[in-house]
Motif scaffolding. Structure first.
Motif, PDB file in Angstrom:
ATOM      1  N   TRP A  12       0.760  -1.174   0.028  1.00 36.09           N
ATOM      2  CA  TRP A  12       0.131   0.070  -0.106  1.00 36.09           C
ATOM      3  C   TRP A  12       0.900   1.262  -0.147  1.00 36.09           C
ATOM      4  O   TRP A  12       0.267   2.213  -0.135  1.00 36.09           O
ATOM      5  CB  TRP A  12      -0.921  -0.175   1.206  1.00 36.09           C
ATOM      6  CG  TRP A  12      -1.923  -1.017   1.198  1.00 36.09           C
ATOM      7  CD1 TRP A  12      -2.107  -2.143   1.872  1.00 36.09           C
ATOM      8  CD2 TRP A  12      -3.085  -0.963   0.334  1.00 36.09           C
ATOM      9  NE1 TRP A  12      -3.133  -2.910   1.417  1.00 36.09           N
ATOM     10  CE2 TRP A  12      -3.891  -2.124   0.663  1.00 36.09           C
ATOM     11  CE3 TRP A  12      -3.519  -0.156  -0.702  1.00 36.09           C
ATOM     12  CZ2 TRP A  12      -5.193  -2.467  -0.120  1.00 36.09           C
ATOM     13  CZ3 TRP A  12      -4.749  -0.677  -1.391  1.00 36.09           C
ATOM     14  CH2 TRP A  12      -5.402  -1.672  -1.006  1.00 36.09           C
TER      15      TRP A  12
ATOM     16  N   ASP B 190       0.490   3.491  -3.170  1.00 35.34           N
ATOM     17  CA  ASP B 190      -0.642   3.782  -3.515  1.00 35.34           C
ATOM     18  C   ASP B 190      -1.618   4.374  -2.349  1.00 35.34           C
ATOM     19  O   ASP B 190      -2.538   3.659  -1.830  1.00 35.34           O
ATOM     20  CB  ASP B 190      -1.456   2.724  -4.236  1.00 35.34           C
ATOM     21  CG  ASP B 190      -2.819   3.422  -5.173  1.00 35.34           C
ATOM     22  OD1 ASP B 190      -3.056   4.622  -5.083  1.00 35.34           O
ATOM     23  OD2 ASP B 190      -3.434   2.509  -5.821  1.00 35.34           O
TER      24      ASP B 190
ATOM     25  N   ASP C 203      -3.601   6.669  -1.949  1.00 35.19           N
ATOM     26  CA  ASP C 203      -5.023   7.009  -2.242  1.00 35.19           C
ATOM     27  C   ASP C 203      -5.995   5.753  -2.149  1.00 35.19           C
ATOM     28  O   ASP C 203      -7.106   5.718  -1.563  1.00 35.19           O
ATOM     29  CB  ASP C 203      -5.464   7.655  -3.675  1.00 35.19           C
ATOM     30  CG  ASP C 203      -4.637   8.966  -3.762  1.00 35.19           C
ATOM     31  OD1 ASP C 203      -4.532   9.780  -2.741  1.00 35.19           O
ATOM     32  OD2 ASP C 203      -4.390   9.368  -5.000  1.00 35.19           O
ATOM     33  N   SER C 204      -5.400   4.601  -2.746  1.00 31.79           N
ATOM     34  CA  SER C 204      -6.122   3.415  -2.441  1.00 31.79           C
ATOM     35  C   SER C 204      -6.372   2.892  -1.218  1.00 31.79           C
ATOM     36  O   SER C 204      -7.229   2.388  -0.776  1.00 31.79           O
ATOM     37  CB  SER C 204      -5.478   2.371  -3.643  1.00 31.79           C
ATOM     38  OG  SER C 204      -5.621   2.750  -4.827  1.00 31.79           O
TER      39      SER C 204
ATOM     40  N   THR D 199      -9.074   4.479   0.771  1.00 29.08           N
ATOM     41  CA  THR D 199     -10.481   4.001   0.223  1.00 29.08           C
ATOM     42  C   THR D 199     -10.596   2.789   1.025  1.00 29.08           C
ATOM     43  O   THR D 199     -11.868   2.760   1.803  1.00 29.08           O
ATOM     44  CB  THR D 199     -10.411   3.816  -1.133  1.00 29.08           C
ATOM     45  OG1 THR D 199     -10.101   4.841  -1.982  1.00 29.08           O
ATOM     46  CG2 THR D 199     -11.648   2.996  -1.409  1.00 29.08           C
TER      47      THR D 199
ATOM     48  N   LEU E 147     -11.185  -1.371  -6.679  1.00 28.01           N
ATOM     49  CA  LEU E 147      -9.779  -1.086  -5.954  1.00 28.01           C
ATOM     50  C   LEU E 147      -8.965  -2.596  -6.221  1.00 28.01           C
ATOM     51  O   LEU E 147      -8.090  -2.474  -6.661  1.00 28.01           O
ATOM     52  CB  LEU E 147      -9.907  -1.049  -4.543  1.00 28.01           C
ATOM     53  CG  LEU E 147      -8.796  -0.978  -3.902  1.00 28.01           C
ATOM     54  CD1 LEU E 147      -7.896   0.304  -4.344  1.00 28.01           C
ATOM     55  CD2 LEU E 147      -8.973  -0.470  -2.283  1.00 28.01           C
TER      56      LEU E 147
END
Length: 204
Positions: free
Chosen positions: A120, A123, A125-126, A129, A179
């Motif tokens: 992670w 990323d 932003d993911s 989420t 995702l």
């Protein structure tokens, strides 16, 4: 009460004793004592010692303030995994209708796979989420359903709250499925890039 007040005072005194200003002042004071023992300070030795202590404290460099620590990606993921365990414990204590329970089981499996993913840091932003789904979306959907279900006994004939819950869980599942698909595409591209690299290296 007196003891609790004395502790902060003691800590402040200890911090001052270990500070650069005090250590530099003590060095100046020792120099003043050395002058006193040699007779150079004369009868004014207390002023000399105090003056050299003050001079040393004034010229000492300021204390370094430690930079604030912010959790890195690994620490954030560990905390999220702990939060996911607590979410599961909470959901296990709630009795849901069969349809919503089935949807939640599917969502739980997807969340489990995503939380187990360890890349992670590339990323954020993911990751946001995913964290929002664990800490906000899922528990809020279930908690809202529990509160709405309590009122159905007084307002018969309205839309059953489990339908809203099923719809909400479906939306969350769809978002996390997107995702997961993006993560799969990234892994596929990484794998293809490695294949191309190995082929190019062999040609060379």
């Amino acid at each position: 009460m007196a003891t609790s007040r004395a502790r902060p005072v003691g800590r402040r005194l200890l911090r001052f004793a270990e500070s650069r200003k005090n250590l530099a002042g003590c060095a100046g004071g020792l120099a003043g004592l050395a002058l006193t023992f040699t007779g150079a300070a004369g009868s004014y030795w207390p002023l000399v010692v105090a003056g050299l202590y003050g001079a040393g404290a004034l010229i000492a460099p300021p204390e370094r303030v430690a930079a604030p620590h912010f959790p890195d990606a690994a620490e954030q993921l560990d905390v999220l995994r702990e939060d996911f365990v607590r979410l599961r414990q909470y959901l296990a204590s709630i009795q849901l209708p069969p349809a919503a329970s089935g949807r939640l089981t599917e969502l739980d499996g997807l969340l489990d796979a995503l939380v187990a993913h360890g890349e992670w840091h590339t990323d954020p932003d993911s990751f946001h989420t995913l964290a929002r789904a664990v800490r906000e979306d899922v528990p809020e959907a279930v908690e809202t359903f529990v509160r709405a279900r309590w009122w159905t006994r007084f307002t018969p004939g309205n839309e059953p709250p489990e339908r809203q819950l099923e719809h909400q869980l479906t939306l969350i599942h769809e978002e996390l499925t997107t995702l997961a698909a993006a993560l799969q595409d990234a892994e596929t591209q990484r794998q293809e890039s490695l294949t191309h690299y190995l082929k190019d290296r062999r040609r060379n």
